[in-house]
Design a protein around this motif. Structure first.
Motif, PDB file in Angstrom:
ATOM      1  N   LEU A  18       0.839  -1.205   0.000  1.00 46.32           N
ATOM      2  CA  LEU A  18       0.000   0.000   0.000  1.00 46.32           C
ATOM      3  C   LEU A  18       0.870   1.250   0.000  1.00 46.32           C
ATOM      4  O   LEU A  18       0.583   2.227  -0.707  1.00 46.32           O
ATOM      5  N   HIS A  19       1.948   1.216   0.787  1.00 46.37           N
ATOM      6  CA  HIS A  19       2.854   2.365   0.840  1.00 46.37           C
ATOM      7  C   HIS A  19       3.533   2.584  -0.514  1.00 46.37           C
ATOM      8  O   HIS A  19       3.794   3.727  -0.913  1.00 46.37           O
ATOM      9  N   ILE A  20       3.854   1.481  -1.220  1.00 47.86           N
ATOM     10  CA  ILE A  20       4.438   1.601  -2.557  1.00 47.86           C
ATOM     11  C   ILE A  20       3.477   2.344  -3.479  1.00 47.86           C
ATOM     12  O   ILE A  20       3.877   3.267  -4.202  1.00 47.86           O
ATOM     13  N   LEU A  21       2.211   1.954  -3.459  1.00 44.14           N
ATOM     14  CA  LEU A  21       1.220   2.592  -4.331  1.00 44.14           C
ATOM     15  C   LEU A  21       1.022   4.067  -3.984  1.00 44.14           C
ATOM     16  O   LEU A  21       0.670   4.876  -4.845  1.00 44.14           O
ATOM     17  N   GLU A  22       1.261   4.407  -2.729  1.00 48.22           N
ATOM     18  CA  GLU A  22       1.157   5.804  -2.302  1.00 48.22           C
ATOM     19  C   GLU A  22       2.393   6.612  -2.688  1.00 48.22           C
ATOM     20  O   GLU A  22       2.439   7.829  -2.479  1.00 48.22           O
ATOM     21  N   GLY A  23       3.417   5.930  -3.215  1.00 54.33           N
ATOM     22  CA  GLY A  23       4.640   6.622  -3.626  1.00 54.33           C
ATOM     23  C   GLY A  23       5.678   6.777  -2.541  1.00 54.33           C
ATOM     24  O   GLY A  23       6.713   7.426  -2.753  1.00 54.33           O
ATOM     25  N   GLN A  24       5.439   6.170  -1.364  1.00 54.36           N
ATOM     26  CA  GLN A  24       6.367   6.361  -0.251  1.00 54.36           C
ATOM     27  C   GLN A  24       7.738   5.760  -0.508  1.00 54.36           C
ATOM     28  O   GLN A  24       8.734   6.193   0.067  1.00 54.36           O
ATOM     29  N   TRP A  25       7.795   4.731  -1.374  1.00 61.15           N
ATOM     30  CA  TRP A  25       9.066   4.059  -1.634  1.00 61.15           C
ATOM     31  C   TRP A  25       9.718   4.530  -2.928  1.00 61.15           C
ATOM     32  O   TRP A  25      10.802   4.048  -3.295  1.00 61.15           O
ATOM     33  N   ALA A  26       9.100   5.435  -3.639  1.00 64.77           N
ATOM     34  CA  ALA A  26       9.583   5.805  -4.979  1.00 64.77           C
ATOM     35  C   ALA A  26      11.018   6.321  -4.946  1.00 64.77           C
ATOM     36  O   ALA A  26      11.872   5.879  -5.730  1.00 64.77           O
ATOM     37  N   GLU A  27      11.307   7.251  -4.061  1.00 69.30           N
ATOM     38  CA  GLU A  27      12.649   7.832  -4.002  1.00 69.30           C
ATOM     39  C   GLU A  27      13.670   6.826  -3.487  1.00 69.30           C
ATOM     40  O   GLU A  27      14.788   6.732  -4.007  1.00 69.30           O
ATOM     41  N   LYS A  28      13.288   6.044  -2.470  1.00 67.96           N
ATOM     42  CA  LYS A  28      14.222   5.096  -1.877  1.00 67.96           C
ATOM     43  C   LYS A  28      14.542   3.944  -2.824  1.00 67.96           C
ATOM     44  O   LYS A  28      15.694   3.524  -2.956  1.00 67.96           O
ATOM     45  N   SER A  29      13.541   3.415  -3.499  1.00 63.87           N
ATOM     46  CA  SER A  29      13.763   2.239  -4.345  1.00 63.87           C
ATOM     47  C   SER A  29      14.307   2.592  -5.726  1.00 63.87           C
ATOM     48  O   SER A  29      15.008   1.787  -6.347  1.00 63.87           O
ATOM     49  N   GLN A  30      13.955   3.785  -6.236  1.00 59.31           N
ATOM     50  CA  GLN A  30      14.356   4.214  -7.575  1.00 59.31           C
ATOM     51  C   GLN A  30      13.893   3.230  -8.658  1.00 59.31           C
ATOM     52  O   GLN A  30      14.517   3.106  -9.707  1.00 59.31           O
ATOM     53  N   VAL A  31      12.807   2.501  -8.376  1.00 55.85           N
ATOM     54  CA  VAL A  31      12.310   1.528  -9.351  1.00 55.85           C
ATOM     55  C   VAL A  31      11.725   2.250 -10.562  1.00 55.85           C
ATOM     56  O   VAL A  31      11.183   3.352 -10.437  1.00 55.85           O
ATOM     57  N   ARG A  32      11.877   1.620 -11.724  1.00 56.72           N
ATOM     58  CA  ARG A  32      11.304   2.162 -12.953  1.00 56.72           C
ATOM     59  C   ARG A  32       9.940   1.525 -13.188  1.00 56.72           C
ATOM     60  O   ARG A  32       9.802   0.302 -13.158  1.00 56.72           O
ATOM     61  N   LEU A  33       8.949   2.358 -13.428  1.00 61.45           N
ATOM     62  CA  LEU A  33       7.599   1.875 -13.704  1.00 61.45           C
ATOM     63  C   LEU A  33       7.423   1.647 -15.204  1.00 61.45           C
ATOM     64  O   LEU A  33       8.048   2.328 -16.010  1.00 61.45           O
ATOM     65  N   PRO A  34       6.571   0.679 -15.584  1.00 60.82           N
ATOM     66  CA  PRO A  34       5.805  -0.222 -14.711  1.00 60.82           C
ATOM     67  C   PRO A  34       6.675  -1.388 -14.238  1.00 60.82           C
ATOM     68  O   PRO A  34       7.676  -1.723 -14.859  1.00 60.82           O
ATOM     69  N   TYR A  35       6.266  -1.991 -13.119  1.00 57.22           N
ATOM     70  CA  TYR A  35       6.942  -3.193 -12.652  1.00 57.22           C
ATOM     71  C   TYR A  35       5.967  -4.025 -11.830  1.00 57.22           C
ATOM     72  O   TYR A  35       4.914  -3.548 -11.415  1.00 57.22           O
ATOM     73  N   THR A  36       6.357  -5.278 -11.602  1.00 55.15           N
ATOM     74  CA  THR A  36       5.494  -6.221 -10.879  1.00 55.15           C
ATOM     75  C   THR A  36       5.758  -6.134  -9.396  1.00 55.15           C
ATOM     76  O   THR A  36       6.906  -6.230  -8.941  1.00 55.15           O
ATOM     77  N   ILE A  37       4.699  -5.972  -8.638  1.00 57.41           N
ATOM     78  CA  ILE A  37       4.788  -5.828  -7.190  1.00 57.41           C
ATOM     79  C   ILE A  37       4.786  -7.216  -6.527  1.00 57.41           C
ATOM     80  O   ILE A  37       4.525  -8.227  -7.180  1.00 57.41           O
ATOM     81  N   GLY A  38       5.074  -7.282  -5.203  1.00 54.52           N
ATOM     82  CA  GLY A  38       4.956  -8.520  -4.445  1.00 54.52           C
ATOM     83  C   GLY A  38       6.284  -9.051  -3.927  1.00 54.52           C
ATOM     84  O   GLY A  38       7.114  -9.504  -4.703  1.00 54.52           O
ATOM     85  N   HIS A  39       6.492  -8.998  -2.597  1.00 54.32           N
ATOM     86  CA  HIS A  39       7.785  -9.388  -2.022  1.00 54.32           C
ATOM     87  C   HIS A  39       7.682 -10.527  -1.000  1.00 54.32           C
ATOM     88  O   HIS A  39       8.665 -10.827  -0.323  1.00 54.32           O
ATOM     89  N   GLU A  40       6.519 -11.172  -0.878  1.00 48.46           N
ATOM     90  CA  GLU A  40       6.348 -12.318   0.016  1.00 48.46           C
ATOM     91  C   GLU A  40       5.930 -13.517  -0.842  1.00 48.46           C
ATOM     92  O   GLU A  40       4.760 -13.651  -1.190  1.00 48.46           O
ATOM     93  N   ASN A  41       6.886 -14.368  -1.177  1.00 52.45           N
ATOM     94  CA  ASN A  41       6.626 -15.335  -2.237  1.00 52.45           C
ATOM     95  C   ASN A  41       7.077 -16.751  -1.894  1.00 52.45           C
ATOM     96  O   ASN A  41       8.104 -16.952  -1.238  1.00 52.45           O
ATOM     97  N   ALA A  42       6.295 -17.721  -2.370  1.00 52.24           N
ATOM     98  CA  ALA A  42       6.641 -19.134  -2.244  1.00 52.24           C
ATOM     99  C   ALA A  42       6.064 -19.869  -3.440  1.00 52.24           C
ATOM    100  O   ALA A  42       5.118 -19.400  -4.085  1.00 52.24           O
TER     101      ALA A  42
END
Length: 341
Positions: free
Chosen positions: A43-67
């Motif tokens: 949710l914080h990613i979608l709000e842009g809170q991580w944009a400056e810290k991550s420097q990710v290029r959009l568009p990209y696939t979300i999701g960091h809890e995976n099995a």
């Protein structure tokens, strides 16, 4: 393959067709996703809170809890094979820097973070590395344990640090019995002989906390700090773990901490404001906690295989990603939301 993409901040996610990841390096591992956790960080990613810290290029696939299941491996991979059931450490690490060589790979100097700064697991397949895959017991299913890859790992990391300072007769306060907290309670019950006091606004969450191993449940919102102090003989607890980190929980958590005790911050959202003279006179330690290491994840999965840690989940098909996001954002998820491709 199908993947859920961040196409713009303050915009809804979008399900798109993208190329399936391929093996390009000797240590690459491609995993067929069996479950992807939906985290408040998303949710914080979608709000842009991580944009400056991550420097990710959009568009990209979300999701960091995976099995899921290993679908393909690079030529130098020896620790897993196609078909193995695995959970993924959230970071892809180099193995060569000082932090990695110390086993503290979460602080790798050359890491990538699928779902944060590169493509993640809200998809049918994800590429990671051999250093990031932990085989899981055949009794466990990827969709049941996926969120342990971050929420569970973060809870384990904080609780394991805290439990090393606890002995029989001590008390620990856990603030928040939600997605992370309900895992932390189970880990604490498994690792420590201390008496567990849980503070939460939701009576149902406290009922679950007692079922999971806590000895006391305290409803937040009134004189709960005084109630905790009463339960601890007026001294406070030797260890306090704050899975909330906002709404006043930091000042309250410090008030619940015994002299020479530790206040662990896990949740975030507000500042910790304490006069330095209070720190000096009480010798309270304020300890920050990030996600755990690969070794922490392996230990957590051993507890899960032994039935000592169970993740409470709400499962959604991948194409219902917006329902999962909305339910989390509006407090309708008990435990963790899981997307299943």
């Amino acid at each position: 393959m199908k993947a859920v993409r961040v196409v713009g901040y303050h915009e809804n996610l979008r399900l798109e067709d993208v190329d399936k990841p391929e093996i390009t390096g000797p240590h690459d591992v491609v995993v067929k996703i069996g479950g992807a956790g939906v985290c408040r960080t998303d949710l914080h990613i979608l709000e842009g809170q991580w944009a400056e810290k991550s420097q990710v290029r959009l568009p990209y696939t979300i999701g960091h809890e995976n099995a899921g299941w290993v679908a393909a491996v690079g030529s130098a991979v020896t620790n897993v094979a196609e078909g193995d059931k695995v959970i993924l450490h959230p970071l892809v690490t180099c193995g060569l820097c000082r932090a990695c060589r110390d086993g503290d790979d979460v602080h790798c100097e050359n890491s990538a973070f699928p779902g944060i700064d590169t493509d993640g697991g809200y998809a049918e397949y994800l590429k990671t590395s051999a250093r990031s895959v932990v085989k899981i017991d055949d009794r466990l299913e990827p969709s049941d344990v996926a969120a342990l890859a971050d929420a569970g790992l973060t809870a384990y990391h904080a609780v394991a640090k805290s439990s090393r300072r606890l002995r029989a007769g001590d008390r620990v306060v856990i603030i928040g019995a939600g997605g992370l907290g309900h895992i932390g309670i189970q880990v604490m019950a498994a690792l420590s002989p201390a008496e567990i006091i849980v503070v939460d606004r939701n009576p149902d969450a406290l009922k679950l906390a007692l079922e999971l191993g806590a000895q006391h449940g305290v409803v937040a919102g009134g004189d709960h700090v005084e109630e905790v102090l009463t339960l601890t003989g007026g001294h406070g607890a030797e260890q306090v773990i704050d899975f909330v980190g906002e709404g006043g929980s930091t000042s309250e958590g410090l008030r619940m901490t015994r002299r020479a005790g530790d206040y662990h911050v896990v949740g975030y959202g507000e500042n910790v404001d304490v006069p330095t003279i209070d720190l000096i006179s009480s010798e309270i330690n304020i300890i920050g906690n990030l996600v755990g290491s690969y070794n922490d994840l392996a230990a957590l999965m051993a507890l899960a295989a032994a039935g000592k840690v169970t993740l409470h989940t709400a499962k959604y098909p991948l194409d219902r990603f917006q329902d999962a996001i909305d339910d989390l954002d509006n407090g309708r998820v008990r435990g963790r939301a899981i997307l299943i491709p």
